[in-house]
Write a protein that holds these residues in place. Structure first.
Motif, short mmCIF file in Angstrom:
data_model
loop_
_atom_site.label_atom_id
_atom_site.label_comp_id
_atom_site.label_asym_id
_atom_site.label_seq_id
_atom_site.Cartn_x
_atom_site.Cartn_y
_atom_site.Cartn_z
N ASN A 189 0.82 -1.19 0.00
CA ASN A 189 0.00 0.00 0.00
C ASN A 189 0.87 1.25 0.00
N SER A 190 0.46 2.29 -0.70
CA SER A 190 1.26 3.51 -0.81
C SER A 190 1.40 4.23 0.53
N SER A 191 0.55 3.92 1.49
CA SER A 191 0.65 4.54 2.82
C SER A 191 1.46 3.69 3.79
N SER A 192 1.98 2.56 3.32
CA SER A 192 2.78 1.69 4.17
C SER A 192 4.26 2.02 4.01
N GLY A 193 4.97 2.07 5.12
CA GLY A 193 6.41 2.35 5.08
C GLY A 193 7.12 1.61 6.19
N GLY A 265 9.52 3.63 1.63
CA GLY A 265 8.08 3.56 1.35
C GLY A 265 7.38 4.87 1.65
N ASP A 266 6.12 4.77 2.16
CA ASP A 266 5.29 5.96 2.43
C ASP A 266 5.18 6.83 1.18
N TRP A 267 4.87 6.19 0.05
CA TRP A 267 4.90 6.93 -1.21
C TRP A 267 3.75 7.90 -1.35
N ASP A 268 2.74 7.81 -0.51
CA ASP A 268 1.70 8.82 -0.55
C ASP A 268 2.21 10.17 -0.05
N MET A 269 3.37 10.18 0.63
CA MET A 269 3.97 11.43 1.10
C MET A 269 5.15 11.87 0.22
N LYS A 270 5.57 11.01 -0.73
CA LYS A 270 6.74 11.33 -1.55
C LYS A 270 6.38 11.67 -3.00
N LEU A 271 5.16 11.39 -3.39
CA LEU A 271 4.78 11.66 -4.77
C LEU A 271 4.69 13.16 -5.03
N PRO A 272 4.90 13.61 -6.28
CA PRO A 272 5.29 12.78 -7.41
C PRO A 272 6.75 12.33 -7.33
N ARG A 273 7.01 11.17 -7.89
CA ARG A 273 8.35 10.61 -7.84
C ARG A 273 9.35 11.55 -8.49
N GLY A 274 10.48 11.72 -7.80
CA GLY A 274 11.53 12.59 -8.30
C GLY A 274 11.47 14.00 -7.76
N SER A 275 10.37 14.37 -7.12
CA SER A 275 10.27 15.71 -6.54
C SER A 275 10.87 15.71 -5.15
N PRO A 276 11.40 16.85 -4.70
CA PRO A 276 11.97 16.92 -3.35
C PRO A 276 10.90 16.63 -2.30
N SER A 277 11.26 15.82 -1.30
CA SER A 277 10.31 15.48 -0.25
C SER A 277 10.99 15.62 1.11
#
Length: 393
Positions: A189-193, A265-277
């Motif tokens: 899940n995109s909210s899993s890290g 993980g935790d890709w719901d907080m890192k999207l879009p991919r490649g952008s500074p997070s």
């Protein structure tokens, strides 16, 4: 009727629970004094055998023993850890278990002949999941591929500065690949890290990589040495980095959501991919050249460190190892101590020892059980006569 004797003589002879007098005499004659049957008849047993049982007396050391001491000192200068480990995990007061860990004491054998590393080689990891167990379970399942097969790990039989630098670069890339793999896997899940704490041992080199709030602590002669930094949003360097990237801290939580500032993980907080997070998977590294003063390494999730200090944990484990020398039991005891102190999280502990089994300092109680004696050849002859005349079974 049994006879018990515990004796340390001129060549550190120890005699324990021998069933027959002849066996005792055979050991004495072989290791302490050589008496032929002819010469033995010339000795007249004295009326009294004089044995000094004072433990404070200094024993005479022959040249052979002196050379052995020099050899041992030389070996100490070339210290190589003897790896053994134990681990324990518990769900704690939580409804779900989200921790995972990996423990490999012999990495070379585990990976096979295609990999050539300095010996000994070992790999350990603690992965503390959040937002579900999927991310931590994925990293554990794919750890060998992500950390060794999909990255170019510098292979050699020697540890030097080049190897250390290349190893750090490989681990940094492995963390990045693991983070991207979580984004691409549809089962996660995109909210899993998950946080990730790893330790690699190659020869005398200990390298720890950490992203998150798990912690590794080295015990050096009883002193706790932190081998990782907890990546909490309130930690000043992390706060500055987060705020510079447009994030914020709310009641100690990154963007009001996460209690860590680095994780896989935790890709719901890192999207879009490649952008500074503000949430990153970049690990921090600490390394140490192990010596004979380094006793063990503790790796634990934040459920341990929420309720006890690094020194508290080191002292508890050290007492346990001196009592029973079992790292598995020490890991369990550390988890039980955290539960007693009312931790509110899942609990995972790995303990890695750097010395072989039974390689411990003797406790005062053990030391008091040893008695030293200095016996002349005549006294040994008398002892032989006494033993042969007794009925020891």
């Amino acid at each position: 009727m049994g006879a018990e004797a515990e004796v340390v003589c001129q060549q550190s002879l120890e005699v324990q629970f021998f069933p027959k007098a002849a066996d005792v005499l055979e050991v004495i004659q072989k290791d302490v004094v050589s008496v032929s049957p002819t010469n033995f008849d010339k000795f007249q047993p004295p009326d009294l055998v004089s044995v000094d049982l004072s433990s404070s007396d200094q024993l005479n050391v022959n040249p052979v023993e002196k050379n052995l001491d020099v050899a041992l000192e030389s070996d100490a200068m070339q210290f190589v850890p003897c790896i053994r480990s134990g681990s324990f995990a518990d769900i704690g007061p939580r409804r779900y278990m989200e921790d995972e860990h990996i423990r490999i004491d012999d990495l070379s054998s585990h990976l096979g002949s295609l990999f050539q590393f300095p010996q000994p080689s070992a790999f350990y990891g603690v992965f503390d999941g959040h937002g579900g167990p999927e991310a931590a379970a994925f990293i554990k399942k794919n750890a060998m591929r992500l950390f060794f097969e999909d990255v170019k790990v510098h292979q050699t039989s020697e540890v030097d500065d080049i190897f250390s630098e290349e190893l750090e670069n490989s681990l940094r890339k492995a963390f990045q690949l693991a983070d991207l793999a979580l984004a691409d896997d549809c089962s996660v899940n995109s909210s899993s890290g998950t946080t990730a704490l790893t330790a690699l041992i190659f020869g005398r080199l200990l390298m720890v990589a950490n992203a998150g709030d798990c912690r590794a602590v080295l015990c050096r002669k009883g002193e706790a040495i932190d081998m990782s930094q907890d990546h909490r949003p309130i930690h000043p360097p992390e706060r500055r980095r987060v705020e510079e990237l447009g994030g914020y801290i709310d009641d100690g939580y990154l963007n009001g959501v996460l209690s860590v500032s680095r994780a896989l993980g935790d890709w719901d907080m890192k999207l879009p991919r490649g952008s500074p997070s503000p949430l990153i998977a970049e690990p921090e590294f600490r390394q140490m050249v192990l010596t004979e003063d380094d006793e063990f390494l503790i790796m634990g999730c934040d459920g341990i460190w929420d309720v006890m200090s690094s020194q508290h944990a080191v002292s508890l484990v050290r007492r346990g190892l001196r009592r029973h020398d079992d790292p598995e039991q020490c890991a369990r005891d550390l988890v039980m101590e955290a539960l007693r102190l009312n931790t509110f999280d899942n609990l995972t502990v790995i303990i890695v020892c750097f010395s072989p089994l039974d390689h411990q300092e003797q406790s005062p109680r053990q030391q008091r059980s040893i008695r030293c004696c200095s016996l002349s050849a005549e006294a040994f002859c008398s002892l032989r006569s006494l033993l042969e005349g007794s009925n020891i079974r």
